[in-house]
Scaffold this motif. Sequence first.
Motif, PDB file in Angstrom:
ATOM      1  N   GLU A  92       6.847  -7.777  -1.160  1.00  0.00           N
ATOM      2  CA  GLU A  92       7.882  -7.603  -2.177  1.00  0.00           C
ATOM      3  C   GLU A  92       8.242  -6.125  -2.288  1.00  0.00           C
ATOM      4  O   GLU A  92       7.345  -5.267  -2.336  1.00  0.00           O
ATOM      5  N   ASP A  93       9.535  -5.830  -2.336  1.00  0.00           N
ATOM      6  CA  ASP A  93      10.020  -4.462  -2.511  1.00  0.00           C
ATOM      7  C   ASP A  93       9.422  -3.496  -1.482  1.00  0.00           C
ATOM      8  O   ASP A  93       9.062  -2.359  -1.800  1.00  0.00           O
ATOM      9  N   GLY A  94       9.281  -3.965  -0.255  1.00  0.00           N
ATOM     10  CA  GLY A  94       8.771  -3.114   0.809  1.00  0.00           C
ATOM     11  C   GLY A  94       7.269  -2.904   0.797  1.00  0.00           C
ATOM     12  O   GLY A  94       6.758  -2.054   1.520  1.00  0.00           O
ATOM     13  N   LEU A  95       6.563  -3.662  -0.027  1.00  0.00           N
ATOM     14  CA  LEU A  95       5.109  -3.538  -0.127  1.00  0.00           C
ATOM     15  C   LEU A  95       4.439  -4.869   0.207  1.00  0.00           C
ATOM     16  O   LEU A  95       4.915  -5.928  -0.198  1.00  0.00           O
ATOM     17  N   THR A  96       3.341  -4.794   0.928  1.00  0.00           N
ATOM     18  CA  THR A  96       2.547  -5.977   1.237  1.00  0.00           C
ATOM     19  C   THR A  96       1.290  -5.938   0.378  1.00  0.00           C
ATOM     20  O   THR A  96       0.571  -4.939   0.373  1.00  0.00           O
ATOM     21  N   HIS A  97       1.046  -7.020  -0.354  1.00  0.00           N
ATOM     22  CA  HIS A  97      -0.115  -7.147  -1.234  1.00  0.00           C
ATOM     23  C   HIS A  97      -1.159  -8.005  -0.530  1.00  0.00           C
ATOM     24  O   HIS A  97      -0.841  -9.075  -0.001  1.00  0.00           O
TER      25      HIS A  97
END
Length: 123
Positions: A92-97
């Motif tokens: 999400e939003d260029g971030l991987t959790h």
Amino acid sequence: MKLKLPKITRTTLALYAGASGDHNPMHIDLDVAKSAGMDDVFAHGMLSMAYLGRLLTANVPQERIRSYSVRFTSITPLYAEPTATAQVTKVEDGLTHLDLTMELADGTVTLRGTAVIEGELAA
């Protein structure tokens, strides 16, 4: 992502104690561990955290790691062969959790954690 780790030995614990400066006798002195009611010494929690960090940096350039945290849920006994895993929970939003886990062969989870990395993981 998965990283199978070698057996935790007394040598592993002694080397980690020297490298980290963590000479807590619960991890290296059998007599101290037994006096505290333990059967034997056990791995430093931060050693397991370091192994999870190795899993991350083996798969993602360090500069892309935005956060990394864990909570300790159980001890890692001597001679255990832990496995570190990371599972993508969302992008999400260029971030991987990621959800992170350190698990023993018998299914005991010794650490749970999370990490956030910039960008997506390579397929």
